[in-house]
Each structure stands twice: as structure tokens, then as C-alpha cells.
Design a protein around this motif. Structure first.
Motif, PDB file in Angstrom:
ATOM      1  N   THR A   4       0.834  -1.204   0.000  1.00 46.22           N
ATOM      2  CA  THR A   4       0.000   0.000   0.000  1.00 46.22           C
ATOM      3  C   THR A   4       0.856   1.236   0.000  1.00 46.22           C
ATOM      4  O   THR A   4       0.571   2.228  -0.670  1.00 46.22           O
ATOM      5  CB  THR A   4      -0.923  -0.004   1.239  1.00 46.22           C
ATOM      6  OG1 THR A   4      -1.661  -1.215   1.232  1.00 46.22           O
ATOM      7  CG2 THR A   4      -1.854   1.170   1.207  1.00 46.22           C
ATOM      8  N   GLU A  19       5.109   7.771   8.430  1.00 42.45           N
ATOM      9  CA  GLU A  19       5.413   6.541   7.701  1.00 42.45           C
ATOM     10  C   GLU A  19       5.847   6.815   6.274  1.00 42.45           C
ATOM     11  O   GLU A  19       6.555   6.010   5.678  1.00 42.45           O
ATOM     12  CB  GLU A  19       4.183   5.620   7.686  1.00 42.45           C
ATOM     13  CG  GLU A  19       3.784   5.114   9.061  1.00 42.45           C
ATOM     14  CD  GLU A  19       2.597   4.176   8.996  1.00 42.45           C
ATOM     15  OE1 GLU A  19       2.070   3.980   7.863  1.00 42.45           O
ATOM     16  OE2 GLU A  19       2.201   3.647  10.041  1.00 42.45           O
ATOM     17  N   ARG A 167     -10.070   3.609   5.700  1.00 45.10           N
ATOM     18  CA  ARG A 167      -8.670   3.192   5.764  1.00 45.10           C
ATOM     19  C   ARG A 167      -8.531   1.832   6.445  1.00 45.10           C
ATOM     20  O   ARG A 167      -7.786   0.963   5.990  1.00 45.10           O
ATOM     21  CB  ARG A 167      -7.840   4.233   6.504  1.00 45.10           C
ATOM     22  CG  ARG A 167      -6.356   3.871   6.573  1.00 45.10           C
ATOM     23  CD  ARG A 167      -5.512   4.965   7.202  1.00 45.10           C
ATOM     24  NE  ARG A 167      -5.899   5.217   8.580  1.00 45.10           N
ATOM     25  CZ  ARG A 167      -6.540   6.301   8.995  1.00 45.10           C
ATOM     26  NH1 ARG A 167      -6.899   7.230   8.128  1.00 45.10           N
ATOM     27  NH2 ARG A 167      -6.839   6.450  10.271  1.00 45.10           N
ATOM     28  N   ARG A 168      -9.289   1.655   7.528  1.00 45.43           N
ATOM     29  CA  ARG A 168      -9.209   0.363   8.219  1.00 45.43           C
ATOM     30  C   ARG A 168      -9.759  -0.762   7.348  1.00 45.43           C
ATOM     31  O   ARG A 168      -9.252  -1.892   7.366  1.00 45.43           O
ATOM     32  CB  ARG A 168      -9.968   0.439   9.541  1.00 45.43           C
ATOM     33  CG  ARG A 168      -9.232   1.238  10.608  1.00 45.43           C
ATOM     34  CD  ARG A 168      -9.930   1.141  11.941  1.00 45.43           C
ATOM     35  NE  ARG A 168     -11.188   1.887  11.964  1.00 45.43           N
ATOM     36  CZ  ARG A 168     -11.292   3.175  12.275  1.00 45.43           C
ATOM     37  NH1 ARG A 168     -10.199   3.889  12.579  1.00 45.43           N
ATOM     38  NH2 ARG A 168     -12.463   3.782  12.287  1.00 45.43           N
ATOM     39  N   GLU A 171      -7.081  -1.571   4.816  1.00 46.23           N
ATOM     40  CA  GLU A 171      -6.012  -2.341   5.445  1.00 46.23           C
ATOM     41  C   GLU A 171      -6.444  -3.783   5.670  1.00 46.23           C
ATOM     42  O   GLU A 171      -5.652  -4.717   5.477  1.00 46.23           O
ATOM     43  CB  GLU A 171      -5.611  -1.695   6.774  1.00 46.23           C
ATOM     44  CG  GLU A 171      -4.917  -0.353   6.614  1.00 46.23           C
ATOM     45  CD  GLU A 171      -4.671   0.323   7.953  1.00 46.23           C
ATOM     46  OE1 GLU A 171      -5.158  -0.218   8.977  1.00 46.23           O
ATOM     47  OE2 GLU A 171      -4.000   1.363   7.985  1.00 46.23           O
ATOM     48  N   SER A 172      -7.711  -3.957   6.078  1.00 44.75           N
ATOM     49  CA  SER A 172      -8.213  -5.307   6.283  1.00 44.75           C
ATOM     50  C   SER A 172      -8.249  -6.078   4.966  1.00 44.75           C
ATOM     51  O   SER A 172      -7.849  -7.253   4.904  1.00 44.75           O
ATOM     52  CB  SER A 172      -9.614  -5.264   6.897  1.00 44.75           C
ATOM     53  OG  SER A 172     -10.169  -6.552   7.006  1.00 44.75           O
ATOM     54  N   GLN A 174      -6.395  -5.475   2.393  1.00 45.10           N
ATOM     55  CA  GLN A 174      -5.004  -5.718   1.989  1.00 45.10           C
ATOM     56  C   GLN A 174      -4.435  -6.923   2.730  1.00 45.10           C
ATOM     57  O   GLN A 174      -3.749  -7.771   2.146  1.00 45.10           O
ATOM     58  CB  GLN A 174      -4.160  -4.472   2.272  1.00 45.10           C
ATOM     59  CG  GLN A 174      -2.705  -4.595   1.834  1.00 45.10           C
ATOM     60  CD  GLN A 174      -2.566  -4.664   0.333  1.00 45.10           C
ATOM     61  OE1 GLN A 174      -3.349  -4.054  -0.393  1.00 45.10           O
ATOM     62  NE2 GLN A 174      -1.593  -5.416  -0.144  1.00 45.10           N
ATOM     63  N   GLU A 175      -4.739  -7.010   4.034  1.00 46.22           N
ATOM     64  CA  GLU A 175      -4.265  -8.156   4.815  1.00 46.22           C
ATOM     65  C   GLU A 175      -4.876  -9.457   4.296  1.00 46.22           C
ATOM     66  O   GLU A 175      -4.197 -10.484   4.208  1.00 46.22           O
ATOM     67  CB  GLU A 175      -4.621  -7.956   6.284  1.00 46.22           C
ATOM     68  CG  GLU A 175      -3.832  -6.835   6.965  1.00 46.22           C
ATOM     69  CD  GLU A 175      -4.248  -6.637   8.407  1.00 46.22           C
ATOM     70  OE1 GLU A 175      -5.174  -7.363   8.844  1.00 46.22           O
ATOM     71  OE2 GLU A 175      -3.674  -5.769   9.084  1.00 46.22           O
ATOM     72  N   ASP A 178      -3.152 -10.330   1.068  1.00 43.86           N
ATOM     73  CA  ASP A 178      -1.822 -10.888   1.327  1.00 43.86           C
ATOM     74  C   ASP A 178      -1.933 -12.307   1.871  1.00 43.86           C
ATOM     75  O   ASP A 178      -1.156 -13.198   1.498  1.00 43.86           O
ATOM     76  CB  ASP A 178      -1.061 -10.009   2.321  1.00 43.86           C
ATOM     77  CG  ASP A 178      -0.744  -8.637   1.746  1.00 43.86           C
ATOM     78  OD1 ASP A 178      -0.780  -8.503   0.511  1.00 43.86           O
ATOM     79  OD2 ASP A 178      -0.480  -7.707   2.529  1.00 43.86           O
TER      80      ASP A 178
END
Length: 425
Positions: A4, A19, A167-168, A171-172, A174-175, A178
Motif C-alpha cells: 500500500t 510513515e 482506511r481500516r 487495510e483489512s 489488503q491483509e 496478502d
């Protein structure tokens, strides 16, 4: 897979608490804009407070610059914004601070508390500032104060909550992506391992079947060829008979090999069965399971060894099922006897051999036992690869049977196998 951070433009390593370098640039720009705004508003604050203008400007610049640390200490930024509300400065500071708190991982109760404090502070300052204006009614002032307070606090909080949830969620996702990629990679590795195992297993089976098919035929051919050489001058008739037998053995070996290799080389895909099934068909020496050797051919197999000069006796106990046994059971039993006779030709020239076949309830047993070698018998000179007993054991154990081999007390050798009839069901 691209992370990301790479998608959003990660330009290098983290800078302090940021970051991404882009985040640092954005916060510095916002902090500079807030400092300029608060510095400008500090002039009016200095006149009202009766302090030097420079002090008011410096105070405003220091307050506005707090926005730079909004990602590290978002609650502190909001508290500073609420604290300078009476000085009528920090518009950008308050709006961005509330947005940052709402979009961060701060607990909801803290977000609600800070939002309420900012709403009350803005309402109070606006009401006090406009209530003294001439011609302004109390109701109008009240409505205007409520409108301004809500407009400066509620929209940034709602937007921050939405962006934080989004955003969360990203991210979820994306996880999960992956994790799915790792699982797919693991499954691919396991599939490759299974495919390699299957290839190795099929190569072993093909080698075992070719060994059984070729070794027996060739062993008999060598025995007959040796006999042909010995009697070629003394007994031409017997020599011609042996030569014909050698030719028959060679043609039979070539036929079985041609059938097996023909299935292996077939380019047409086998429908409703994996590739391994097609190879398995090749293992029995023909296009179908039913085309392989069976127990009814054992007598002919023993007869070939007798013709080759071996003193072999066949004993059958019991009667087989009228409809026969499962094809793989009969084929395995045939191959065990065939390989055992081949070993007798190789390692026990001139020995007496007894082949026993027993039909029992739920199983079929076979045994090939040879006595000691005849010292006067000529050595056939047949090579041995050392795989005969291993192949027999693998075949029998693969069907859930029992396999035992070893020397006898009389100086001979014995091979025994028991096959359950349910193995082929």
C-alpha cells in the motif's frame, strides 16, 4: 505484490513519526498555513489583550505550528485548538485537528468528548462575540452561534470517521489479499509437491511393471538360448524347438512392451480420469484393467518354466470365486509368481520349485519355494538388478496384503504373499 505504501507513493524510509515522506510534507505545509493564519489573527488578539503586537504574532505562530504534530499527538492538537478558541484564532487548527482525531485509532468516547468540548467552546465564543451587536435579536444570535459551532465541528468529525473506517477497511482487505496470496502460494507449492510425488510414484510403478514383464521373458530366452547352444550339434531337432521357443518368448515380450508403451505414448486426453489413471492403465500392460494377466494364466506361466527345463510343480488348494477376483488382485498374484519364478531361473539353476496357490475365504495366498541348487547345473549368467523382491513387496503391501521372503531350512528360498480380496473392491 505491491504494498500500500508503494501505491501511495512511498519515497523512502520513515521520517520521525511519519510513515511516508509525503505525509511529512503535507503536515509541514498544513502547519505552515496554520501558523500564518494564527499569526495574522494574533494581531487582533494582541490589540484586544493589550500586549505587544509582536508577542501576539509569535503566540499565534507557535499555536498554529502545533498542527505539524497532528499525526503523533492528535488529542493534544485538538485541546490546543479548544484552548485558543476564546482568542478567536486557530480555525484551520481546530478543523484539521478534529478530522485527525476522528480518523485515527483514538477511542470513540474520547472523540465524542473532544467534539462536545469544541462544539461548546465555539458556541460560547460565537454567542458572546455576537450578542453585543446592535440590532441582533437574541434568537438570531442563538441560531447563528449554533450554526457556526455545528459547521466548524460536525463536518470534519464525520469526514474523519468515514476516512478512518475506509482506511481500516482497506487495510483489512489488503491483509486478506496478502493472506490469500500466501495461501495460494502454499497451495501451489503443495500441488507441485503432490505432482512430483505422483510422477515419482508412476515412474516407480512403470519401472516395476517393465521389470516384471521383461525380466521373466528375457530370463526364459536366455535359458533356452543356453540349451540351444548346448544341443545345437548333437540334437538339431531339439535345437530347432528351443530356437522356436526363444522366438516366441521374444515376440511375447515385444508385444507386452508395445502395449504398455502404446498407452504411455497416447496423446489423446483420458476423459473423466486424471493423467495418473492413464498411466495406471499402462501398468497392467494393456488398454484396460481387465486386459492384464490373471490367475487362470498361472498354469501357462508355470508351463513356460517347465519347457525351459525347470522342475516345477504347481499345487492349488481350494476353489476360486466363479466370477473371479478383482483385477488388481489377480494381476498382483500373477506378477508375484512370475517374479519368483524368474528369480529361481536366475539364482537356483537345477533346483526343484513348488508353486502353491490357496483360495481362502476373503483372501488368496501364493507361495513359490525352491530347493537347493543343483551343483551340476550350468549357471545361466542372468544379471540381477536387486529390485525383484522390492517390487513384489511394494505390489503386495499396496493392496494391504502380507509379503514374506527368505531362505528355508533346506537351503532353498521361499516367497510367500497373501492378498485380501477386498483390496480391489
Amino acid at each position: 505484490m505491491t504494498g500500500t505504501g508503494d501505491v501511495e507513493g512511498r519515497a523512502g524510509p520513515p521520517v520521525w513519526w511519519w510513515e511516508r515522506r509525503r505525509d511529512a510534507v503535507v503536515d509541514v505545509v498544513l502547519g505552515a498555513a496554520s501558523a500564518v493564519e494564527c499569526g495574522w489573527e494574533g494581531v487582533g488578539f494582541a490589540h484586544e489583550a493589550g500586549v505587544p503586537t509582536a508577542a501576539g504574532v509569535l503566540f499565534g505562530v507557535a499555536v498554529g505550528a502545533v498542527l505539524v504534530v497532528r499525526r503523533r499527538w492528535p488529542v493534544a492538537v485538538v485541546l490546543v485548538g479548544i484552548g485558543v478558541t476564546p482568542a478567536v484564532m486557530g480555525f484551520l487548527l481546530g478543523v484539521v485537528g478534529l478530522y485527525t482525531v476522528a480518523s485515527s485509532a483514538v477511542p470513540r468516547r474520547i472523540i465524542a468528548t473532544l467534539t462536545s468540548m469544541a462544539l461548546v467552546a465555539t458556541f460560547a465564543v460565537m454567542y458572546l462575540r455576537t450578542s453585543g451587536d446592535a440590532g441582533a435579536g437574541r434568537g438570531f444570535v442563538l441560531m447563528l452561534s449554533v450554526f457556526v459551532a455545528v459547521a466548524l465541528t460536525v463536518p470534519p468529525v464525520l469526514l474523519g470517521l468515514y476516512m478512518g473506517a475506509r482506511r481500516r477497511l482497506m487495510e483489512s482487505l489488503q491483509e486478506r489479499a496478502d493472506s490469500l496470496e500466501r495461501e495460494l502460494s502454499l497451495l501451489a507449492d503443495r500441488a507441485e509437491e503432490r505432482a512430483e510425488w505422483a510422477r515419482t510414484e508412476e515412474r516407480t510403478r512403470i519401472a516395476r511393471e517393465m521389470h516384471d514383464v521383461v525380466a521373466h521373458r528375457v530370463s526364459l530366452m536366455v535359458v533356452h538360448a543356453a540349451a540351444l547352444e548346448a544341443v545345437a550339434v548333437k540334437d538339431p531337432v531339439r535345437a530347432a524347438k528351443n530356437a522356436a521357443l526363444v522366438g516366441d518368448m521374444g515376440r511375447q515380450a515385444l508385444t507386452e512392451l508395445r502395449e504398455m508403451l502404446g498407452v504411455l505414448r497416447r496423446e489423446e486426453p483420458v476423459k473423466a480420469a486424471p493423467v495418473a489413471a492413464a498411466v495406471s492403465v499402462a501398468l497392467v500392460g494393456g488398454p484396460g484393467v481387465e486386459d492384464g494377466p490373471s490367475l487362470c494364466e498361472l498354469e501357462a506361466l508355470v508351463g513356460q518354466s517347465r519347457v525351459a527345463g525347470m522342475a516345477v510343480e504347481m499345487v492349488v488348494h481350494g476353489e476360486g470365486a466363479p466370477s473371479g477376483y478383482p483385477a488388481e488382485v489377480e494381476q498382483t498374484a500373477y506378477r508375484v509368481v512370475q517374479e519368483a519364478l524368474t528369480n529361481c531361473h536366475k539364482h537356483a539353476p537345477g533346483a526343484r520349485v513348488v508353486v502353491r496357490l490357496a483360495h481362502r475365504e476373503g483372501e488368496v495366498a501364493m507361495q513359490v519355494e525352491n530347493g537347493p541348487c543343483d551343483a551340476q547345473a550350468p549357471e545361466p549368467g542372468l544379471p540381477s538388478g536387486g529390485n525383484g523382491l522390492v517390487g513384489m513387496r511394494e505390489r503386495v503391501l499396496g493392496l494391504g496384503g502380507v509379503f514374506v521372503s527368505g531362505p528355508t531350512d533346506g537351503g532353498g528360498f521361499k516367497v510367500s504373499a497373501v492378498l485380501p480380496l477386498a483390496a480391489g473392491g
